[in-house]
Motif scaffolding. Structure first.
Motif, short mmCIF file in Angstrom:
data_model
loop_
_atom_site.label_atom_id
_atom_site.label_comp_id
_atom_site.label_asym_id
_atom_site.label_seq_id
_atom_site.Cartn_x
_atom_site.Cartn_y
_atom_site.Cartn_z
N HIS A 227 -19.93 27.60 0.00
CA HIS A 227 -21.11 28.42 0.26
C HIS A 227 -20.74 29.86 0.58
O HIS A 227 -19.63 30.14 1.04
CB HIS A 227 -21.91 27.87 1.44
N THR A 228 -21.69 30.74 0.36
CA THR A 228 -21.64 32.10 0.89
C THR A 228 -22.76 32.24 1.92
O THR A 228 -23.91 31.88 1.65
CB THR A 228 -21.83 33.15 -0.22
N VAL A 229 -22.40 32.73 3.10
CA VAL A 229 -23.35 32.84 4.21
C VAL A 229 -23.62 34.31 4.51
O VAL A 229 -22.69 35.12 4.59
CB VAL A 229 -22.80 32.13 5.47
N LEU A 230 -24.89 34.63 4.67
CA LEU A 230 -25.31 35.98 5.08
C LEU A 230 -25.98 35.87 6.44
O LEU A 230 -26.89 35.05 6.62
CB LEU A 230 -26.27 36.56 4.05
N MET A 231 -25.50 36.67 7.41
CA MET A 231 -26.03 36.64 8.78
C MET A 231 -26.35 38.06 9.25
O MET A 231 -25.77 39.03 8.75
CB MET A 231 -25.03 36.01 9.75
N TYR A 232 -27.27 38.15 10.21
CA TYR A 232 -27.61 39.45 10.79
C TYR A 232 -27.72 39.31 12.30
O TYR A 232 -27.88 38.21 12.84
CB TYR A 232 -28.91 39.99 10.21
N ARG A 233 -27.66 40.45 12.99
CA ARG A 233 -27.73 40.46 14.45
C ARG A 233 -29.18 40.71 14.88
O ARG A 233 -29.71 41.81 14.65
CB ARG A 233 -26.81 41.54 15.01
N PRO A 234 -29.85 39.73 15.51
CA PRO A 234 -31.27 39.90 15.84
C PRO A 234 -31.54 40.90 16.94
O PRO A 234 -32.69 41.30 17.13
CB PRO A 234 -31.69 38.48 16.26
N SER A 235 -30.51 41.34 17.67
CA SER A 235 -30.74 42.36 18.69
C SER A 235 -30.84 43.76 18.09
O SER A 235 -31.32 44.69 18.75
CB SER A 235 -29.61 42.34 19.73
N THR A 236 -30.40 43.92 16.83
CA THR A 236 -30.45 45.24 16.19
C THR A 236 -31.30 45.25 14.93
O THR A 236 -31.70 46.32 14.47
CB THR A 236 -29.04 45.73 15.83
N THR B 207 -34.61 35.85 -0.10
CA THR B 207 -34.59 34.95 -1.24
C THR B 207 -33.14 34.75 -1.61
O THR B 207 -32.28 35.54 -1.24
CB THR B 207 -35.37 35.50 -2.44
N HIS B 208 -32.83 33.66 -2.33
CA HIS B 208 -31.43 33.44 -2.68
C HIS B 208 -31.29 32.65 -3.97
O HIS B 208 -30.76 31.55 -3.99
CB HIS B 208 -30.66 32.75 -1.55
N PRO B 209 -31.74 33.21 -5.11
CA PRO B 209 -31.43 32.57 -6.39
C PRO B 209 -30.01 32.92 -6.83
O PRO B 209 -29.77 33.97 -7.41
CB PRO B 209 -32.47 33.17 -7.33
N ALA B 210 -29.04 32.08 -6.50
CA ALA B 210 -27.63 32.24 -6.86
C ALA B 210 -26.91 33.30 -6.06
O ALA B 210 -25.71 33.50 -6.22
CB ALA B 210 -27.47 32.54 -8.35
N ARG B 211 -27.60 34.02 -5.17
CA ARG B 211 -26.93 34.95 -4.25
C ARG B 211 -27.87 35.17 -3.08
O ARG B 211 -29.07 34.96 -3.17
CB ARG B 211 -26.55 36.28 -4.93
N ASP B 212 -27.31 35.62 -1.94
CA ASP B 212 -28.13 35.87 -0.76
C ASP B 212 -28.80 37.23 -0.89
O ASP B 212 -28.18 38.20 -1.31
CB ASP B 212 -27.25 35.89 0.49
N ARG B 213 -30.08 37.31 -0.51
CA ARG B 213 -30.74 38.60 -0.46
C ARG B 213 -31.67 38.64 0.74
O ARG B 213 -32.43 37.70 0.97
CB ARG B 213 -31.55 38.87 -1.73
N ALA B 214 -31.61 39.72 1.48
CA ALA B 214 -32.45 39.86 2.67
C ALA B 214 -33.04 41.26 2.70
O ALA B 214 -32.40 42.22 2.28
CB ALA B 214 -31.63 39.63 3.94
N ALA C 15 -29.30 32.99 4.95
CA ALA C 15 -29.22 31.87 4.02
C ALA C 15 -27.78 31.41 3.91
O ALA C 15 -26.84 32.16 4.21
CB ALA C 15 -29.74 32.28 2.64
N MET C 16 -27.60 30.17 3.48
CA MET C 16 -26.29 29.63 3.14
C MET C 16 -26.42 29.13 1.70
O MET C 16 -27.03 28.10 1.43
CB MET C 16 -25.89 28.50 4.08
N VAL C 17 -25.86 29.89 0.76
CA VAL C 17 -26.06 29.63 -0.66
C VAL C 17 -24.85 28.94 -1.25
O VAL C 17 -23.73 29.43 -1.15
CB VAL C 17 -26.34 30.95 -1.42
#
Length: 341
Positions: free
Chosen positions: A107-116, A123-130, A94-96
């Motif tokens: 914005h604050t961006v949360l990213m992950y590596r799809p190979s691992t 969800t991201h109500p006011a913060r990123d959550r995965a 997400a980019m919140v």
């Protein structure tokens, strides 16, 4: 503006990544990084600093990145977001947008590596959550969650209110795995200035960092936000590793020469093998914060423990915003299709 292209800067040796689980621990090793990019890595019309930041992020070789202060990454059809994602072969969760949102989009961006890792829910109500799962796993016994956030710079009262959004996740909570990471620029100093000398900080910034008494006078550093997080069960990895990391700020501004840690990676239900600041000359020129690195191990939940949580409804599939535990959902949906292959 010309398209971004990866920089050809030579990689600096970082030392070997510590992927060995602690003795007696059976789990999946992962690396998480939080790094405030200082106004999106762009200076005027120059994106040179953003390209330097991408080189450093590539070298850090993390599985999860939380990037506060991705200012104006929504512009030009999210061009900067997708350049960084594709350059590093990551997928955004997400980019919140900051709730302040003015005068520019921060914005604050949360990213992950799809190979691992695989994304199971978000969800991201006011913060990123995965909710993430190691790629090789076929069930939810090593699922974990990640929170990514950037707390307010206006004062301790605001940060304390914001921190309460994240206290529930420090223990058993409906729909969540009992293992998790909190990656954040908390904007809270980890210590008092040396010798308590607040003259090292401009007077007009004292209310940002210090406790404000009822009469308007100042006390010491207002650390209520991280204190409430720790009191509710989040763990500072330094208490696990036994070492103190280098400061993340204090080198960039001549009028703020105080070495503090403002950036944190807190854990719950995880082992930690390393916790440190990426303190290098090149990183110091790329942002006014330095990257914080946490090498963690996601343990497999015991069958009896999992059954207990399922009975309590803590791991109930499909609860709230989360998708059923066995279903892999699509990555962040851009305004146009640019997802990493």
């Amino acid at each position: 503006m010309a398209p971004l292209t990866p920089s050809t800067a030579t990689k600096q040796p970082l030392g070997e990544r510590n992927d060995s689980p602690p003795q007696g621990s059976r789990g999946t090793p992962l690396r998480a990084v939080v790094w405030n990019l200082f106004g999106n890595g762009v200076d005027g019309s120059s994106e040179e600093r953003l390209m330097k930041q991408a080189d450093i992020l590539r070298e850090l070789d993390a599985d999860i990145f939380c990037l506060p202060e991705c200012t104006r990454w929504d512009e030009d059809d999210e061009r900067r977001l997708w350049w960084v994602a594709n350059t590093l072969r990551l997928r955004p969760v997400a980019m919140v947008r900051s709730r302040l949102g003015t005068p520019v989009q921060n914005h604050t961006v949360l990213m992950y590596r799809p190979s691992t890792l695989r994304l199971i829910g978000r969800t991201h109500p006011a913060r990123d959550r995965a909710r993430l799962r190691p790629f090789e796993e076929n069930d939810d016994r090593r699922d974990f969650f990640v929170l990514g956030t950037h707390l307010s710079d206006t004062g301790g009262e605001t940060r304390l209110r914001e921190a309460r959004w994240m206290t529930d996740y420090a223990g058993e909570f409906l729909g969540m795995s009992p293992a998790g990471l909190l990656l954040a620029d908390l904007n809270v100093p980890d210590r008092e200035p040396q010798d308590g000398d607040w003259s090292l900080i401009p007077r007009n910034l004292h209310s940002r960092y210090r406790f404000v008494r009822e009469d308007g006078s100042f006390g010491g550093v207002d650390r209520r936000a991280p204190h409430v997080l720790l009191a509710c069960g989040w763990v500072d990895p330094q208490t696990i590793t036994g070492g103190r990391r280098a400061p993340t700020v204090g080198y960039f501004y001549e009028n703020e020469p105080v070495p503090w840690c403002l950036d944190y990676a807190l854990v719950t239900g995880m082992d930690v093998t390393s916790y440190r600041t990426h303190y290098t000359p090149r990183a110091r020129t790329a942002s006014d914060h330095l990257p914080t690195i946490a090498d963690v191990v996601v343990r497999q939940m015991r069958k009896a423990r999992r059954r207990s949580l399922l009975c309590k409804g803590v791991l109930a599939s499909g609860t709230g915003e989360l998708q059923p535990a066995g279903q892999i959902i699509d990555p962040y949906r851009p305004t146009s299709a640019r997802a990493v292959s």
